[in-house]
Scaffold this motif. Structure first.
Motif: not given
Length: 341
Positions: A195-202
């Motif tokens: 449903d959603e995904a986030v980039n931990y490097k940002k």
């Protein structure tokens, strides 16, 4: 024709911090002759996995450490090239815990036959093997996801994480993945249906994660630990469940300090439980059947990153800690001599 010599990869040193190629040594060995109830295997594929880093340390754990100047051992797929067993014949494809070696002599009790016609053989090192079973049991037994809940998965583009997210979707939850590149984010959302995904490097990771879970986190399947987990814990709901599968962010650190988790767990009455897939060995058959059914029904997808060549095995292992792979990371050692895949 079976050669008389073969190469093995041994552990040369116990790494301190990030392993390097100097921690591995290639050794030429005689190919052993068979005794009764043994098979000679030609390695086709080797699995490289984060847990192997722990076995390079001489420390108490759930599994014995690798021995120095002995072959490293891990999951593999092989072809039977010679047999002195009634259970196996030349050309059978098997899986088991194999040496990092071109050939292995094994007891017929230590490997099991797989059917190349049922699914690609590499799936038995991934979605239909220990990887898939780790996701299956950890999520369902510890996480106990319920329809409508929010499940967050770290290391979501890896072999275990990608399976966890898909199984969570099958169970009717809202799934949020955490990964380390825009390519992986797109893969999770567009290919696997997260449903959603986030980039931990940002730099905006903490804010992006909070926005992705407006109703908080009910289940957190943790593959990485470290700063990523620190942010997820701030968002736990009451009675959250945390299957603790891995902590790859700290495997190569000689010292790893971070925020204390106890206050978050007390405030939310959360449950965190560490596990290894071996805890569920008695139920592997049922888990494998369910995973295979979901795969055949098209409810599970899988991705593989395959590195070609036995000599590239140490490089492939080191790549695990660089986050370059999507899905299961494998080394292709050879093509079969007798079987058709």
């Amino acid at each position: 024709m079976v050669p008389t010599k073969q190469k093995e990869i041994h552990l040369a040193n116990r790494p301190k911090g990030m392993p390097t190629n100097d921690d591995f040594e290639f050794v030429e060995q005689d190919i052993p002759t068979l005794e009764e109830n043994q098979v000679l295997l030609r390695t086709l594929y080797l699995s490289v996995d984060p847990y192997m880093r722990g076995r390079m340390q001489d420390a108490k754990s759930y599994i014995a450490p690798f021995q120095l100047h002995k072959a490293i051992v891990g999951g593999g797929i092989a072809e039977v090239v010679e047999s002195r067993s009634e259970k196996f014949k030349q050309g059978d494809i098997v899986t088991g815990s194999l040496k990092w070696a071109e050939y292995s002599r094994m007891s017929d009790q230590k490997v099991r036959k797989i059917d190349p016609a049922s699914a690609p053989v590499t799936t038995h090192l991934g979605i239909l093997g220990m990887t898939g079973l780790t996701a299956y049991f950890g999520l369902l037994d510890i996480g106990k996801p319920q329809p409508g809940e929010t499940v967050v998965v770290s290391g979501a583009a890896g072999a275990v994480g990608s399976a966890v997210g898909q199984i969570a979707k099958i169970k009717g939850t809202r799934v949020v993945g955490i990964a380390g590149s825009d390519e992986k984010i797109a893969f999770l959302k567009e290919e696997l249906g997260f449903d959603e995904a986030v980039n931990y490097k940002k730099e905006t990771f903490a804010e992006d994660l909070a926005n992705a879970v407006p109703n908080g986190v009910d289940v957190y399947f943790d593959n990485v630990g470290g700063p990523v987990t620190d942010e997820v814990f701030k968002l736990l709901n009451t009675n959250a469940r945390i299957p603790l599968c891995g902590a790859i962010s700290s495997y190569n650190k000689e010292e790893d300090l971070g925020p204390r988790l106890q206050s978050y767990m007390i405030k939310t009455s959360a449950l965190m439980k560490g596990f290894t897939v071996g805890n569920y060995a008695a139920d592997f058959e049922n888990g494998s059947k369910q995973l295979a059914a979901w795969l055949q029904e098209g409810k599970l997808k899988y991705e593989e990153t395959i590195v070609e060549g036995f000599d590239k095995t140490p490089d492939a292992f080191l790549d695990l800690f660089k986050g370059t792979n999507i899905g299961k990371l494998l080394v292709k050692v050879a093509d079969p001599e007798y079987a058709k895949l």
